[in-house]
Write an enzyme that holds these catalytic residues in place. Structure first.
Site, mmCIF file in Angstrom:
data_model
loop_
_atom_site.group_PDB
_atom_site.id
_atom_site.type_symbol
_atom_site.label_atom_id
_atom_site.label_comp_id
_atom_site.label_asym_id
_atom_site.label_seq_id
_atom_site.Cartn_x
_atom_site.Cartn_y
_atom_site.Cartn_z
ATOM 1 N N TRP A 1 -10.519 3.079 57.014
ATOM 2 C CA TRP A 1 -11.798 2.875 57.117
ATOM 3 C C TRP A 1 -12.264 1.477 56.702
ATOM 4 O O TRP A 1 -13.057 0.972 55.858
ATOM 5 C CB TRP A 1 -12.603 3.945 56.355
ATOM 6 N N GLY B 1 -8.142 -11.192 63.369
ATOM 7 C CA GLY B 1 -8.928 -10.051 63.209
ATOM 8 C C GLY B 1 -9.707 -9.999 61.600
ATOM 9 O O GLY B 1 -9.802 -10.907 61.330
ATOM 10 N N GLN B 2 -10.104 -8.700 61.589
ATOM 11 C CA GLN B 2 -11.025 -8.840 60.434
ATOM 12 C C GLN B 2 -10.286 -9.065 58.943
ATOM 13 O O GLN B 2 -10.579 -9.526 58.151
ATOM 14 C CB GLN B 2 -12.017 -7.580 60.405
ATOM 15 N N LEU B 3 -9.192 -8.370 58.949
ATOM 16 C CA LEU B 3 -8.344 -8.612 57.808
ATOM 17 C C LEU B 3 -7.906 -10.022 57.719
ATOM 18 O O LEU B 3 -7.669 -10.657 56.812
ATOM 19 C CB LEU B 3 -7.239 -7.519 57.596
ATOM 20 N N TYR C 1 -2.704 6.066 68.520
ATOM 21 C CA TYR C 1 -2.849 5.095 67.622
ATOM 22 C C TYR C 1 -2.057 5.466 66.230
ATOM 23 O O TYR C 1 -1.009 4.394 66.014
ATOM 24 C CB TYR C 1 -4.316 5.061 67.186
ATOM 25 N N ILE D 1 3.006 -11.808 69.072
ATOM 26 C CA ILE D 1 4.079 -10.860 67.874
ATOM 27 C C ILE D 1 5.083 -10.242 69.010
ATOM 28 O O ILE D 1 6.147 -9.678 68.517
ATOM 29 C CB ILE D 1 3.658 -10.027 66.798
HETATM 30 N N1 LIG Z 1 -9.899 -1.357 60.999
HETATM 31 C C1 LIG Z 1 -9.638 -0.323 60.353
HETATM 32 O O1 LIG Z 1 -10.257 0.678 60.158
HETATM 33 C C2 LIG Z 1 -8.221 -0.035 60.124
HETATM 34 C C3 LIG Z 1 -7.978 1.406 59.175
HETATM 35 C C4 LIG Z 1 -6.677 1.495 58.806
HETATM 36 C C5 LIG Z 1 -5.658 0.481 59.167
HETATM 37 N N2 LIG Z 1 -5.869 -0.638 59.680
HETATM 38 C C6 LIG Z 1 -4.818 -1.522 60.067
HETATM 39 O O2 LIG Z 1 -5.276 -2.847 59.252
HETATM 40 C C7 LIG Z 1 -4.572 -3.827 60.025
HETATM 41 C C8 LIG Z 1 -5.820 -4.964 60.258
HETATM 42 O O3 LIG Z 1 -6.764 -4.280 60.842
HETATM 43 P P1 LIG Z 1 -7.944 -5.136 61.531
HETATM 44 O O4 LIG Z 1 -9.165 -4.284 61.379
HETATM 45 O O5 LIG Z 1 -8.099 -6.552 60.943
HETATM 46 O O6 LIG Z 1 -7.907 -4.931 63.183
HETATM 47 P P2 LIG Z 1 -8.479 -6.081 64.195
HETATM 48 O O7 LIG Z 1 -9.814 -6.641 63.498
HETATM 49 O O8 LIG Z 1 -8.472 -5.515 65.247
HETATM 50 O O9 LIG Z 1 -7.378 -7.286 64.340
HETATM 51 C C9 LIG Z 1 -6.131 -7.148 64.815
HETATM 52 C C10 LIG Z 1 -5.764 -8.582 65.347
HETATM 53 O O10 LIG Z 1 -4.487 -8.724 65.902
HETATM 54 C C11 LIG Z 1 -4.484 -9.248 67.251
HETATM 55 N N3 LIG Z 1 -3.431 -8.985 67.890
HETATM 56 C C12 LIG Z 1 -3.219 -7.904 68.828
HETATM 57 N N4 LIG Z 1 -2.204 -7.951 69.521
HETATM 58 C C13 LIG Z 1 -1.603 -9.151 69.015
HETATM 59 C C14 LIG Z 1 -0.496 -9.710 69.505
HETATM 60 N N5 LIG Z 1 0.445 -9.249 70.532
HETATM 61 N N6 LIG Z 1 0.206 -10.818 68.725
HETATM 62 C C15 LIG Z 1 -0.709 -11.287 67.678
HETATM 63 N N7 LIG Z 1 -1.742 -10.863 67.170
HETATM 64 C C16 LIG Z 1 -2.185 -9.706 68.011
HETATM 65 C C17 LIG Z 1 -5.913 -9.087 67.731
HETATM 66 O O11 LIG Z 1 -6.113 -10.234 68.733
HETATM 67 P P3 LIG Z 1 -7.059 -9.888 69.728
HETATM 68 O O12 LIG Z 1 -8.526 -9.845 69.098
HETATM 69 O O13 LIG Z 1 -6.894 -11.214 70.640
HETATM 70 O O14 LIG Z 1 -6.637 -8.547 70.427
HETATM 71 C C18 LIG Z 1 -6.884 -9.291 66.507
HETATM 72 O O15 LIG Z 1 -7.071 -10.493 66.234
HETATM 73 C C19 LIG Z 1 -4.111 -3.277 61.399
HETATM 74 O O16 LIG Z 1 -2.497 -3.083 61.098
HETATM 75 C C20 LIG Z 1 -4.626 -1.928 61.610
HETATM 76 O O17 LIG Z 1 -3.800 -0.883 62.115
HETATM 77 C C21 LIG Z 1 -7.215 -0.697 60.090
#
Ligand SMILES: NC(=O)c1ccc[n+]([C@@H]2O[C@H](COP(=O)([O-])OP(=O)(O)OC[C@H]3O[C@@H](n4cnc5c(N)ncnc54)[C@H](OP(=O)(O)O)[C@@H]3O)[C@@H](O)[C@H]2O)c1
Length: 285
Positions: free
Chosen positions: A153, A16-18, A128, A40
């Protein structure tokens, strides 16, 4: 807090991005598990992985993050954002390690005018946010040692995010409609990753805390888009629209800006200004 020397940090959701930003900043001795390496939602897989790899800390970035789709796929959202946390808590407790779990501004209803602190009442509007709040509650009730980090964001050079969407649309259109009545703080995921790195170097044993992290500066999505185009020298115009005119039925908080006082005072984390963070990300795009 003293340094945590022999570190072997496990990052879940590493594609994922983080997750990818953490890969850029953490030591190569860390473990980066994508969904393919470690799902997970499988208790068996999680326990086996932890037993085999013996991490010293787990940072869970794995999540179901599709805010609109979650309204139709609530089972999936709850499975990944809430139920799966039980597996991570069990495994962390078994190894006696801390779970650092990432959560979201969408746990708030957005009705407060000022910045939200960690003590403010939650009230998620959509699936969500509700599923992420359920995840926080599982962590708080099950994990022997945890740090929940709410962020907002999030953007970066990786994956899908608002900054990349705006740049793509700017290639296709002269004018883009963007909502101007939702307010919050953008977060460059690389800076969040650096903050998590700094925190992971402390002794977190037995910690049970919730923190907020985002960049400084309360802005609307329309202002964010304008600044992206300004910094990129693009002529694309932003047409500010109201949330009710945006084609989505998913409720979102109208204000989700964060107070970062707690993370600044407990960990000495410096919070970048949002425009400065954006310019560092745009250098990579
Ligand atoms: N993006 C935002 O604006 C935002 C804002 C506030 C908080 N957050 C939180 O920040 C955190 C990181 O967000 P992000 O933007 O990095 O999200 P992201 O880019 O969507 O990355 C999430 C990752 O989790 C993986 N994933 C999904 N289901 C899974 C599973 N069952 N087992 C293992 N991995 C799994 C996804 O894999 P696949 O790609 O294969 O599905 C993806 O690589 C999350 O907790 C999110 O809720 C994000």
């Amino acid at each position: 807090m003293p340094n945590n020397s022999c570190s072997r940090i496990l990052v879940t959701g590493a594609n994922g991005q983080l997750g990818q930003c953490l890969k850029d900043v953490l030591a190569s001795s860390s473990l980066f598990a994508s969904r393919q390496d470690l799902d997970i939602t499988s208790q068996e897989e999680v326990l086996r992985y932890f037993k085999n790899h013996k991490p010293s800390l787990c940072i869970n970035t794995a999540a179901y993050t599709q805010v609109d789709l979650a309204e139709e796929e609530s089972d999936q959202a709850y499975l990944i954002n809430a139920e799966a946390l039980k597996n991570l808590c069990l495994a962390c407790n078994e190894l006696n390690i801390t779970l650092v779990h990432i959560s979201t501004d969408y746990v708030f209803d957005g009705k407060k005018d000022e910045a939200y602190s960690e003590d403010d009442l939650v009230g998620p509007l959509g699936i969500y946010g509700k599923s992420k709040l359920a995840g926080e509650e599982i962590v708080q009730s099950m994990a022997n040692s945890y740090l929940i980090m709410r962020t907002s964001w999030v953007y970066s050079e990786y994956g899908k995010n608002f900054v990349k969407t705006m740049l793509r649309l700017a290639n296709q259109k002269d004018e883009i409609s963007v909502v101007h009545d939702q307010w919050g703080n953008p977060t460059y995921a690389k800076d969040l990753a650096l903050a998590l790195k700094k925190i992971s170097e402390k002794n977190l044993e037995g910690i049970k805390e919730l923190y907020h992290y985002s960049h400084d500066g309360k802005i609307s999505w329309a202002q964010f888009a304008e600044e992206i185009f300004r910094q990129k020298g693009l002529k694309t115009k932003v047409r500010p629209i109201e949330t009710k005119d945006f084609p989505s039925n998913t409720p979102r908080p109208s204000n989700s800006s964060f107070s970062k006082d707690k993370i600044k005072s407990d960990f000495g984390i410096k919070i970048p200004d949002w425009k400065e963070g954006l310019s560092r990300c745009l250098e990579c795009l």
